[in-house]
Design a protein around this motif. Sequence first.
Motif, short mmCIF file in Angstrom:
data_model
loop_
_atom_site.label_atom_id
_atom_site.label_comp_id
_atom_site.label_asym_id
_atom_site.label_seq_id
_atom_site.Cartn_x
_atom_site.Cartn_y
_atom_site.Cartn_z
N GLY A 1 -2.91 -1.54 7.57
CA GLY A 1 -3.66 -0.68 6.66
C GLY A 1 -4.93 -1.35 6.17
O GLY A 1 -6.00 -0.73 6.12
N ARG A 2 -4.84 -2.64 5.82
CA ARG A 2 -6.01 -3.37 5.34
C ARG A 2 -7.06 -3.49 6.43
O ARG A 2 -8.26 -3.34 6.18
N ARG A 3 -6.62 -3.76 7.65
CA ARG A 3 -7.57 -3.86 8.76
C ARG A 3 -8.28 -2.53 8.97
O ARG A 3 -9.49 -2.49 9.20
N SER A 4 -7.53 -1.45 8.91
CA SER A 4 -8.12 -0.12 9.10
C SER A 4 -9.14 0.19 8.01
O SER A 4 -10.22 0.74 8.29
N VAL A 5 -8.81 -0.18 6.77
CA VAL A 5 -9.72 0.08 5.65
C VAL A 5 -11.03 -0.68 5.85
O VAL A 5 -12.12 -0.14 5.64
#
Length: 314
Positions: free
Chosen positions: A6-10
Motif C-alpha cells: 500500500g505504501r509503495r502504491s501511494v
Amino acid sequence: MLNLFGRRSVVLVTLAVVMAVLPLLFPSSYYFRVASLVWVSALAAVGLNILMGKAGQVSLGHAGFFGIGAYAVAIGPAHLGLNALLAVMVGAVLSALLAFLVGRPILRLKGHYLAIATLGLGVLVAMVITTESGWTGGPDGMPVPKLSLFGWRVSGSNTWYWITAGLLLIGTWFALNLDDTPTGRAFRALHDSEIAARTAGVHVERFKLQAFVIAAVYASIAGSALAMMNGFVNPDQAGFLHSVELVTMVVLGGLGSIVGSIVGAAVLVLLPQLLTVFQDYEHFLLGLIIIVSMIFMRDGMVPMLAKLTMRARR
C-alpha cells in the motif's frame, strides 16, 4: 506485506499525480526544462541511495558512471553509427561491467578507504574522457545527436519532461519493489551489520557488488537522458563535483529513503534557481542552507518530516 504494498502504491501514485499536474502550472518551457533536470538528477540519486542508503556502502565517484552513459549516446552514434537507444543500452552495459570488474576489489574496503577508492574510480573516468579528445572532444565536450523514435526526432523541453518523468517513475517503482525482495532484505542486513549479515548466511561480497552495479546502471541511464536532452556533453558531468552533488542529494533527502532522493534532488536543483536573485551570495547561501539542514535534520529531510508527522498524530 499488504501495508508495504500500500505504501509503495501511494508513493508511485502521488509521484505520478505530481508529474501530471505540474505542467498545468508551468508558464513557459523554461520550467519544463528545470523539472526535467530534477527528474534526471533524482533518477541518479535513487540509484545511489540503493547503494548508500540500502546497502550501506559509500561512493564518491558515482558521476563516473553518469559520464559513461552521457558519452555513450554521443560517441555511439557519432563514431560507431549506433542508434541512440542502442547507445543508451551500451552505456548501461559498459557501466555495469566496469562496476562489476572494479567493484570486486574495492568493495572489500570499508569506511574512508572505500570512499577514496570510489573517488579514484571517478577521477580516472573523468581523466579518460578529458584526454581522449579524438573520441570525446576533450575538455570542450562534443555534440549529442537527437534521439529518434520510429522516424520521429525527439526535441523540446515539453517532450523531454515526459520522457525523464517516465524514466524516474520506472526507476522509483524498481527501487521500491526491491525492498521486499531477498536482495533488498540482504541489502538492509548489510547496512545494519556486515558481520551479522554474514552470520545469517548473506553472501556479503556478492550483494555489495549487486548494489554497486544497480547504482551504476541508474547513473548511466540518467547520464544518457541528460546528454540527449541537452544535445551536448562535457567532462564536468563525470567530474568529482557532480559526484558530490549526487551524494548531497541522497544525504539531504534521507539515506535509505527513495522519496528522500527525489526531494533531495529537487532541493539541490531548484535552490540555485531561486537564489540567483542574490547574485554574488548565491553559492554562499546554498552552502549555508545545506549545512543548517543537516544540523537540524541529521536523518535527512523526508525521514525527519515523517518523524514530526508521527509525533503530531500522537
